[in-house]
Scaffold this motif. Structure first.
Motif, mmCIF file in Angstrom:
data_model
loop_
_atom_site.group_PDB
_atom_site.id
_atom_site.type_symbol
_atom_site.label_atom_id
_atom_site.label_comp_id
_atom_site.label_asym_id
_atom_site.label_seq_id
_atom_site.Cartn_x
_atom_site.Cartn_y
_atom_site.Cartn_z
ATOM 1 N N GLN A 164 0.757 -1.630 0.482
ATOM 2 C CA GLN A 164 0.308 0.221 0.044
ATOM 3 C C GLN A 164 0.817 1.062 -0.009
ATOM 4 O O GLN A 164 0.462 2.307 -0.652
ATOM 5 C CB GLN A 164 -0.869 -0.250 1.135
ATOM 6 N N ARG A 165 1.616 1.104 0.900
ATOM 7 C CA ARG A 165 2.660 2.271 0.801
ATOM 8 C C ARG A 165 3.305 2.685 -0.449
ATOM 9 O O ARG A 165 3.468 3.531 -0.871
ATOM 10 C CB ARG A 165 3.992 2.176 2.261
ATOM 11 N N PHE A 166 3.757 1.285 -1.303
ATOM 12 C CA PHE A 166 4.633 1.389 -2.521
ATOM 13 C C PHE A 166 3.821 2.151 -3.704
ATOM 14 O O PHE A 166 4.214 2.919 -4.663
ATOM 15 C CB PHE A 166 5.166 0.572 -2.665
ATOM 16 N N HIS A 167 2.484 1.614 -3.631
ATOM 17 C CA HIS A 167 1.514 2.041 -4.498
ATOM 18 C C HIS A 167 0.988 3.497 -4.113
ATOM 19 O O HIS A 167 1.271 4.452 -5.186
ATOM 20 C CB HIS A 167 0.301 1.140 -4.381
ATOM 21 N N ARG A 168 0.401 4.515 -3.380
ATOM 22 C CA ARG A 168 0.589 5.166 -2.856
ATOM 23 C C ARG A 168 1.880 6.127 -3.103
ATOM 24 O O ARG A 168 1.229 7.788 -3.483
ATOM 25 C CB ARG A 168 0.714 5.159 -1.331
ATOM 26 N N ASP A 169 3.366 6.353 -3.081
ATOM 27 C CA ASP A 169 3.907 7.117 -2.592
ATOM 28 C C ASP A 169 4.644 6.640 -4.256
ATOM 29 O O ASP A 169 5.460 7.461 -4.217
ATOM 30 C CB ASP A 169 5.126 7.079 -1.580
ATOM 31 N N PHE A 170 4.410 6.221 -5.047
ATOM 32 C CA PHE A 170 4.839 5.574 -6.212
ATOM 33 C C PHE A 170 5.449 7.047 -7.508
ATOM 34 O O PHE A 170 4.205 6.328 -8.544
ATOM 35 C CB PHE A 170 5.104 4.374 -7.222
ATOM 36 N N THR A 171 6.546 7.770 -7.101
ATOM 37 C CA THR A 171 6.224 8.895 -7.597
ATOM 38 C C THR A 171 7.405 9.023 -8.341
ATOM 39 O O THR A 171 8.623 7.703 -7.965
ATOM 40 C CB THR A 171 6.053 10.421 -7.051
ATOM 41 N N TYR A 172 7.816 9.787 -9.365
ATOM 42 C CA TYR A 172 8.914 9.971 -9.754
ATOM 43 C C TYR A 172 10.175 9.695 -8.536
ATOM 44 O O TYR A 172 11.438 9.483 -8.531
ATOM 45 C CB TYR A 172 9.996 11.161 -11.207
ATOM 46 N N GLY A 173 10.452 10.832 -7.766
ATOM 47 C CA GLY A 173 10.846 10.789 -7.045
ATOM 48 C C GLY A 173 11.348 9.350 -5.921
ATOM 49 O O GLY A 173 12.495 9.412 -5.675
ATOM 50 N N LEU A 174 10.310 8.602 -5.935
ATOM 51 C CA LEU A 174 10.650 7.791 -5.174
ATOM 52 C C LEU A 174 11.041 6.822 -6.083
ATOM 53 O O LEU A 174 12.583 5.986 -5.745
ATOM 54 C CB LEU A 174 9.577 6.760 -4.967
ATOM 55 N N PHE A 175 11.382 6.532 -7.156
ATOM 56 C CA PHE A 175 11.734 5.784 -8.735
ATOM 57 C C PHE A 175 13.235 6.290 -8.404
ATOM 58 O O PHE A 175 14.272 5.639 -8.291
ATOM 59 C CB PHE A 175 11.387 5.683 -9.841
ATOM 60 N N GLU A 176 13.245 7.130 -8.271
ATOM 61 C CA GLU A 176 14.746 7.895 -8.356
ATOM 62 C C GLU A 176 15.528 7.247 -7.115
ATOM 63 O O GLU A 176 16.961 7.323 -7.581
ATOM 64 C CB GLU A 176 14.579 9.393 -8.503
ATOM 65 N N ARG A 177 15.101 7.792 -6.069
ATOM 66 C CA ARG A 177 15.703 6.996 -4.661
ATOM 67 C C ARG A 177 15.907 5.238 -4.727
ATOM 68 O O ARG A 177 17.126 4.685 -5.016
ATOM 69 C CB ARG A 177 15.122 7.327 -2.830
ATOM 70 N N ILE A 178 14.661 4.566 -5.356
ATOM 71 C CA ILE A 178 15.467 2.778 -5.351
ATOM 72 C C ILE A 178 16.300 3.196 -6.178
ATOM 73 O O ILE A 178 17.232 1.881 -6.117
ATOM 74 C CB ILE A 178 13.908 2.271 -6.022
ATOM 75 N N THR A 179 16.564 3.612 -7.293
ATOM 76 C CA THR A 179 17.215 3.413 -8.295
ATOM 77 C C THR A 179 18.951 3.959 -7.909
ATOM 78 O O THR A 179 19.698 2.326 -8.295
ATOM 79 C CB THR A 179 16.618 4.206 -10.396
ATOM 80 N N THR A 180 19.019 4.236 -7.937
ATOM 81 C CA THR A 180 20.023 5.376 -6.831
ATOM 82 C C THR A 180 20.720 4.318 -5.677
ATOM 83 O O THR A 180 21.356 3.752 -6.476
ATOM 84 C CB THR A 180 19.485 6.648 -6.520
ATOM 85 N N LEU A 181 19.905 3.973 -4.982
ATOM 86 C CA LEU A 181 20.121 2.556 -4.086
ATOM 87 C C LEU A 181 20.889 1.409 -4.830
ATOM 88 O O LEU A 181 21.453 0.765 -3.925
ATOM 89 C CB LEU A 181 19.559 2.889 -2.891
ATOM 90 N N PHE A 182 19.457 1.221 -5.266
ATOM 91 C CA PHE A 182 20.305 -0.043 -6.427
ATOM 92 C C PHE A 182 22.012 -0.147 -6.871
ATOM 93 O O PHE A 182 22.343 -0.893 -6.870
ATOM 94 C CB PHE A 182 19.308 -0.407 -7.777
ATOM 95 N N LEU A 183 21.976 0.915 -7.725
ATOM 96 C CA LEU A 183 22.617 1.696 -8.192
ATOM 97 C C LEU A 183 23.901 0.898 -7.329
ATOM 98 O O LEU A 183 25.434 0.509 -7.307
ATOM 99 C CB LEU A 183 23.367 2.773 -8.990
ATOM 100 N N GLU A 184 24.084 2.021 -5.949
ATOM 101 C CA GLU A 184 25.238 2.148 -5.241
ATOM 102 C C GLU A 184 25.365 0.935 -4.759
ATOM 103 O O GLU A 184 26.576 0.427 -4.213
ATOM 104 C CB GLU A 184 24.820 3.159 -4.011
#
Length: 240
Positions: A146-166
């Motif tokens: 529910q939190r993921f679906h509610r908050d899934f914006t570009y900002g959240l996508f960017e944080r997920i992707t950046t942490l994945f790369l790190e």
């Protein structure tokens, strides 16, 4: 699930952008192939004539140079055939990115930290296994879903992707010429895996991925003369 205190509601990159089409080509390359014992590999392509080869190279250069030039007006882009890209050229780059990802160990690492795990870290760890793993966790943990679906914006996508790369080590990977090249491939893979999550339209996720490529790597690509020179391996250059 907090998004850095600010919700980025801006949409992703246009479906007409080179980055969006590249991600679509990459996702196609990474799609699991059906296992069929009777299936035979396609016959090798006949060698192209020199004249045709020059035309292909010219179209490829136009495609990738267009990616790093100032964006055109929508009306101009829609009427310019070269601006829409060449499927074969995008396929060459998608294959290159796919080979890089296949050479990287994406399995969850054993990184220890004193900080408590949060939703972003949990999602990244699950994505390092596969997008299906995240779907399964959402079924077990409706609150996280529910939190993921509610908050899934570009900002959240960017944080997920950046942490994945790190969290994915690239220093010892010999298939890449630089960490930036490897990070571009990983960003494409994160995007692809997030499209497997039963939460948001595929085009929305692809748009976020395309925007991420534009915002984080366009300067690096431009400094190296465009996508063709920045990403092509020696083998790819010989094929152009």
């Amino acid at each position: 699930m907090e998004n850095g205190g600010v919700k980025s509601l801006a949409p992703g990159a246009s479906e007409d952008s080179v980055e969006f089409r590249l991600l679509m080509a990459y996702a196609q390359r990474r799609r699991p192939q059906p296992t069929n014992g009777d299936a035979t590999p396609p016959p090798p392509k006949p060698p192209a004539e020199k004249k045709k080869k020059k035309k292909k190279t010219s179209k490829l250069k136009k495609l990738f140079l267009g990616c790093i030039r100032p964006q055109k007006e929508d009306s101009e882009t829609a009427t310019d055939p070269d601006a829409l890209g060449d499927g074969e050229a995008l396929g060459i780059l998608a294959d290159r990115l796919s080979r890089i990802v296949e050479s990287v160990d994406l399995g969850p690492g054993d990184i220890e930290t004193d900080a408590p795990a949060d939703d972003i870290q949990e999602i990244v760890d699950l994505l390092r296994k596969s997008g299906d793993e995240l779907n399964e966790e959402f079924e077990r943990n409706p609150a996280l879903a529910q939190r993921f679906h509610r908050d899934f914006t570009y900002g959240l996508f960017e944080r997920i992707t950046t942490l994945f790369l790190e969290r994915v080590p690239l220093s010892d990977n010999r298939s890449t010429k630089s960490s930036q090249e490897g990070n571009i491939a990983l960003a494409c893979e994160v995007t692809r895996r997030l499209t497997a999550v039963d939460a948001h339209p595929m085009n929305m996720v692809m748009g976020f991925g395309a925007r991420y490529l534009q915002e984080h790597f366009s300067t690096w690509v431009q400094q190296r003369g465009g996508w063709e020179k920045a990403m092509a391996s020696g083998e790819d250059v010989e094929d152009l």
